[in-house]
Design a protein around this motif. Structure first.
Motif, PDB file in Angstrom:
ATOM      1  N   ILE A  36     -10.511  -1.318   0.518  1.00  0.00           N
ATOM      2  CA  ILE A  36     -10.975  -1.921  -0.727  1.00  0.00           C
ATOM      3  C   ILE A  36     -11.973  -0.979  -1.392  1.00  0.00           C
ATOM      4  CG2 ILE A  36     -12.232  -3.889  -1.704  1.00  0.00           C
ATOM      5  CD1 ILE A  36     -11.154  -5.572   0.590  1.00  0.00           C
ATOM      6  N   GLY A  37     -12.754  -0.296  -0.565  1.00  0.00           N
ATOM      7  CA  GLY A  37     -13.667   0.736  -1.035  1.00  0.00           C
ATOM      8  C   GLY A  37     -13.207   2.097  -0.546  1.00  0.00           C
ATOM      9  N   PRO A  38     -13.781   3.168  -1.071  1.00  0.00           N
ATOM     10  CA  PRO A  38     -13.347   4.522  -0.692  1.00  0.00           C
ATOM     11  C   PRO A  38     -13.820   4.913   0.707  1.00  0.00           C
ATOM     12  CG  PRO A  38     -15.248   4.638  -2.138  1.00  0.00           C
ATOM     13  CD  PRO A  38     -14.863   3.188  -2.074  1.00  0.00           C
ATOM     14  N   ASN A  39     -13.131   5.889   1.298  1.00  0.00           N
ATOM     15  CA  ASN A  39     -13.602   6.497   2.535  1.00  0.00           C
ATOM     16  C   ASN A  39     -14.937   7.181   2.258  1.00  0.00           C
ATOM     17  OD1 ASN A  39     -13.596   9.419   4.064  1.00  0.00           O
ATOM     18  ND2 ASN A  39     -12.986   7.740   5.412  1.00  0.00           N
ATOM     19  N   LEU A  40     -15.898   7.031   3.178  1.00  0.00           N
ATOM     20  CA  LEU A  40     -17.263   7.494   2.931  1.00  0.00           C
ATOM     21  C   LEU A  40     -17.640   8.732   3.731  1.00  0.00           C
ATOM     22  CD1 LEU A  40     -19.115   4.028   2.822  1.00  0.00           C
ATOM     23  CD2 LEU A  40     -18.289   5.409   0.899  1.00  0.00           C
ATOM     24  N   TYR A  41     -16.676   9.437   4.281  1.00  0.00           N
ATOM     25  CA  TYR A  41     -17.007  10.646   5.035  1.00  0.00           C
ATOM     26  C   TYR A  41     -17.580  11.702   4.089  1.00  0.00           C
ATOM     27  CZ  TYR A  41     -16.584  14.708   8.077  1.00  0.00           C
ATOM     28  OH  TYR A  41     -16.853  15.826   8.821  1.00  0.00           O
ATOM     29  N   GLY A  42     -18.744  12.233   4.456  1.00  0.00           N
ATOM     30  CA  GLY A  42     -19.370  13.282   3.643  1.00  0.00           C
ATOM     31  C   GLY A  42     -19.912  12.790   2.315  1.00  0.00           C
ATOM     32  N   ILE A  43     -20.217  11.489   2.217  1.00  0.00           N
ATOM     33  CA  ILE A  43     -20.616  10.911   0.926  1.00  0.00           C
ATOM     34  C   ILE A  43     -21.981  11.386   0.457  1.00  0.00           C
ATOM     35  CG2 ILE A  43     -21.624   8.850   1.994  1.00  0.00           C
ATOM     36  CD1 ILE A  43     -19.674   8.936  -1.321  1.00  0.00           C
ATOM     37  N   MET A  44     -22.939  11.576   1.392  1.00  0.00           N
ATOM     38  CA  MET A  44     -24.290  11.958   0.990  1.00  0.00           C
ATOM     39  C   MET A  44     -24.293  13.364   0.377  1.00  0.00           C
ATOM     40  SD  MET A  44     -26.170   9.338   1.546  1.00  0.00           S
ATOM     41  CE  MET A  44     -27.796  10.074   1.308  1.00  0.00           C
ATOM     42  N   GLY A  45     -24.884  13.486  -0.786  1.00  0.00           N
ATOM     43  CA  GLY A  45     -24.934  14.759  -1.492  1.00  0.00           C
ATOM     44  C   GLY A  45     -23.742  15.000  -2.397  1.00  0.00           C
ATOM     45  N   LYS A  46     -22.711  14.171  -2.266  1.00  0.00           N
ATOM     46  CA  LYS A  46     -21.511  14.331  -3.086  1.00  0.00           C
ATOM     47  C   LYS A  46     -21.737  13.665  -4.440  1.00  0.00           C
ATOM     48  CE  LYS A  46     -17.588  14.030  -0.988  1.00  0.00           C
ATOM     49  NZ  LYS A  46     -16.410  13.479  -0.249  1.00  0.00           N
ATOM     50  N   ASP A  47     -21.042  14.146  -5.479  1.00  0.00           N
ATOM     51  CA  ASP A  47     -21.149  13.524  -6.797  1.00  0.00           C
ATOM     52  C   ASP A  47     -20.715  12.064  -6.726  1.00  0.00           C
ATOM     53  OD1 ASP A  47     -22.062  15.833  -7.935  1.00  0.00           O
ATOM     54  OD2 ASP A  47     -20.140  16.438  -8.784  1.00  0.00           O
ATOM     55  N   ILE A  48     -21.387  11.233  -7.493  1.00  0.00           N
ATOM     56  CA  ILE A  48     -21.073   9.801  -7.519  1.00  0.00           C
ATOM     57  C   ILE A  48     -19.667   9.583  -8.073  1.00  0.00           C
ATOM     58  CG2 ILE A  48     -21.752   7.584  -8.536  1.00  0.00           C
ATOM     59  CD1 ILE A  48     -24.638   8.666  -8.625  1.00  0.00           C
ATOM     60  N   ALA A  49     -18.928   8.685  -7.438  1.00  0.00           N
ATOM     61  CA  ALA A  49     -17.575   8.301  -7.883  1.00  0.00           C
ATOM     62  C   ALA A  49     -16.662   9.513  -8.039  1.00  0.00           C
ATOM     63  CB  ALA A  49     -17.656   7.516  -9.195  1.00  0.00           C
ATOM     64  N   SER A  50     -16.665  10.365  -7.006  1.00  0.00           N
ATOM     65  CA  SER A  50     -15.919  11.632  -7.143  1.00  0.00           C
ATOM     66  C   SER A  50     -14.780  11.791  -6.147  1.00  0.00           C
ATOM     67  CB  SER A  50     -16.886  12.811  -6.970  1.00  0.00           C
ATOM     68  OG  SER A  50     -17.479  12.806  -5.676  1.00  0.00           O
ATOM     69  N   LEU A  51     -14.507  10.772  -5.315  1.00  0.00           N
ATOM     70  CA  LEU A  51     -13.416  10.912  -4.355  1.00  0.00           C
ATOM     71  C   LEU A  51     -12.077  10.844  -5.080  1.00  0.00           C
ATOM     72  CD1 LEU A  51     -12.583  11.132  -1.373  1.00  0.00           C
ATOM     73  CD2 LEU A  51     -12.506   8.630  -1.309  1.00  0.00           C
ATOM     74  N   ALA A  52     -11.309  11.913  -4.956  1.00  0.00           N
ATOM     75  CA  ALA A  52     -10.024  11.987  -5.653  1.00  0.00           C
ATOM     76  C   ALA A  52      -9.077  10.897  -5.156  1.00  0.00           C
ATOM     77  CB  ALA A  52      -9.394  13.359  -5.438  1.00  0.00           C
ATOM     78  N   GLY A  53      -8.398  10.277  -6.099  1.00  0.00           N
ATOM     79  CA  GLY A  53      -7.382   9.294  -5.754  1.00  0.00           C
ATOM     80  C   GLY A  53      -7.889   7.879  -5.627  1.00  0.00           C
ATOM     81  N   PHE A  54      -9.211   7.666  -5.745  1.00  0.00           N
ATOM     82  CA  PHE A  54      -9.720   6.298  -5.667  1.00  0.00           C
ATOM     83  C   PHE A  54     -10.063   5.800  -7.067  1.00  0.00           C
ATOM     84  CE2 PHE A  54     -12.829   2.924  -5.121  1.00  0.00           C
ATOM     85  CZ  PHE A  54     -12.198   2.136  -4.172  1.00  0.00           C
ATOM     86  N   ALA A  55      -9.668   4.566  -7.353  1.00  0.00           N
ATOM     87  CA  ALA A  55      -9.895   3.996  -8.686  1.00  0.00           C
ATOM     88  C   ALA A  55     -11.259   3.312  -8.730  1.00  0.00           C
ATOM     89  CB  ALA A  55      -8.791   3.003  -9.026  1.00  0.00           C
ATOM     90  N   TYR A  56     -12.257   4.062  -9.130  1.00  0.00           N
ATOM     91  CA  TYR A  56     -13.604   3.501  -9.259  1.00  0.00           C
ATOM     92  C   TYR A  56     -13.698   2.626 -10.511  1.00  0.00           C
ATOM     93  CZ  TYR A  56     -15.048   7.031  -5.819  1.00  0.00           C
ATOM     94  OH  TYR A  56     -15.173   7.796  -4.690  1.00  0.00           O
ATOM     95  N   SER A  57     -14.675   1.761 -10.530  1.00  0.00           N
ATOM     96  CA  SER A  57     -14.944   0.958 -11.727  1.00  0.00           C
ATOM     97  C   SER A  57     -15.506   1.869 -12.820  1.00  0.00           C
ATOM     98  CB  SER A  57     -15.954  -0.151 -11.419  1.00  0.00           C
ATOM     99  OG  SER A  57     -17.215   0.419 -11.074  1.00  0.00           O
ATOM    100  N   ASP A  58     -15.345   1.442 -14.051  1.00  0.00           N
ATOM    101  CA  ASP A  58     -15.903   2.207 -15.175  1.00  0.00           C
ATOM    102  C   ASP A  58     -17.421   2.298 -15.059  1.00  0.00           C
ATOM    103  OD1 ASP A  58     -13.363   2.536 -16.192  1.00  0.00           O
ATOM    104  OD2 ASP A  58     -13.513   0.856 -17.601  1.00  0.00           O
ATOM    105  N   ALA A  59     -18.032   1.217 -14.542  1.00  0.00           N
ATOM    106  CA  ALA A  59     -19.497   1.183 -14.431  1.00  0.00           C
ATOM    107  C   ALA A  59     -19.998   2.268 -13.491  1.00  0.00           C
ATOM    108  CB  ALA A  59     -19.951  -0.190 -13.947  1.00  0.00           C
ATOM    109  N   LEU A  60     -19.329   2.450 -12.346  1.00  0.00           N
ATOM    110  CA  LEU A  60     -19.766   3.474 -11.395  1.00  0.00           C
ATOM    111  C   LEU A  60     -19.327   4.857 -11.843  1.00  0.00           C
ATOM    112  CD1 LEU A  60     -21.374   3.655  -8.790  1.00  0.00           C
ATOM    113  CD2 LEU A  60     -19.229   3.586  -7.515  1.00  0.00           C
ATOM    114  N   SER A  61     -18.171   4.950 -12.458  1.00  0.00           N
ATOM    115  CA  SER A  61     -17.685   6.252 -12.952  1.00  0.00           C
ATOM    116  C   SER A  61     -18.606   6.818 -14.023  1.00  0.00           C
ATOM    117  CB  SER A  61     -16.264   6.103 -13.509  1.00  0.00           C
ATOM    118  OG  SER A  61     -15.364   5.710 -12.494  1.00  0.00           O
ATOM    119  N   ALA A  62     -19.307   5.948 -14.731  1.00  0.00           N
ATOM    120  CA  ALA A  62     -20.205   6.396 -15.797  1.00  0.00           C
ATOM    121  C   ALA A  62     -21.498   6.981 -15.252  1.00  0.00           C
ATOM    122  CB  ALA A  62     -20.528   5.237 -16.736  1.00  0.00           C
TER     123      ALA A  62
END
Length: 225
Positions: free
Chosen positions: A94-120
């Motif tokens: 339901i949510g994206p895989n979180l491996y290596g999430i710290m330090g990564k750009d917000i809402a940047s995992l390829a192939g996951f459909a983030y909400s517009d609110a988080l993508s902004a």
């Protein structure tokens, strides 16, 4: 006919009595005559002060607390496993895989459909950004698809961030030194408690030593001469 007149008479009498009682009760229970109870039954703390409360500790302080570590964060992360995986190569749920999430750009995992609110959102998942997100996802990004209400305790947020950081990120953990933090707070507020300061309360140790030498009385002369 007499019976009908009697009924009308009683109805009229009842109406007059009711009107009189309404007038009397209205005068007696008027708002001007009402007094607040001496001891109210309930009082909501903070309501009179606008809801203010104690300031929460910083993320840096929480990250360096005793008991806040990777193992504690792994236990807290158990609440997240219904929606997220965190192992390398783990599938999105339901949510994206979180491996290596710290330090990564917000809402940047390829192939996951983030909400517009988080993508902004711009920037990366820093410690403070992750703290704000974990505290209240909807408060951080109003319109997010994430239904989780958040973690109310900053110790839990710090611990789970440490755990996520250990899973493929390993960005530097900010150090927290109480003496340095106290000095910074003193500098913001100026010199206090009789401390002489320069530039907002900071004391130059060299200047302080020189000032102490100058303040020493000359042998044979009384102090102050």
């Amino acid at each position: 006919m007499d019976k009908q007149n009697t009924i009308f008479g009683w109805v009229l009498f009842s109406g007059i009595v009711g009107l009189g009682l309404a007038i009397v009760s209205g005068k007696y229970f008027h708002a001007d005559n009402l007094e607040a109870p001496e001891n109210p039954g309930y009082f909501v703390a903070g309501a009179a002060e606008g809801g203010g409360g104690a300031e929460e500790m910083t993320m840096a302080a929480a990250l360096n607390m005793d008991g806040v570590d990777v193992s504690a964060g792994e236990a807290v992360f158990a609440k997240c496993t219904a929606c997220h995986t965190i192992e390398q190569g783990g599938a999105n749920g339901i949510g994206p895989n979180l491996y290596g999430i710290m330090g990564k750009d917000i809402a940047s995992l390829a192939g996951f459909a983030y909400s517009d609110a988080l993508s902004a959102k711009e920037g990366a998942w820093t410690w403070d950004e992750m703290n704000a997100w974990l505290k209240s996802p909807r408060g951080y990004a109003n319109g997010t698809k994430m239904s989780f209400a958040g973690l109310s305790k900053i110790e839990d947020r710090a611990a789970v961030a440490l755990y996520m950081n250990s899973m493929g990120s390993n960005i530097p953990v900010p150090e927290y030194v109480e003496a340095v933090a106290a000095e910074a707070e003193g500098a913001e507020g100026g010199a206090t408690d009789g401390e002489a300061g320069v530039e907002g309360g900071a004391i130059d140790p060299v200047e302080a030593a020189e000032a102490m030498d100058m303040a020493q009385p000359v042998p044979g002369n009384p102090p102050g001469t």
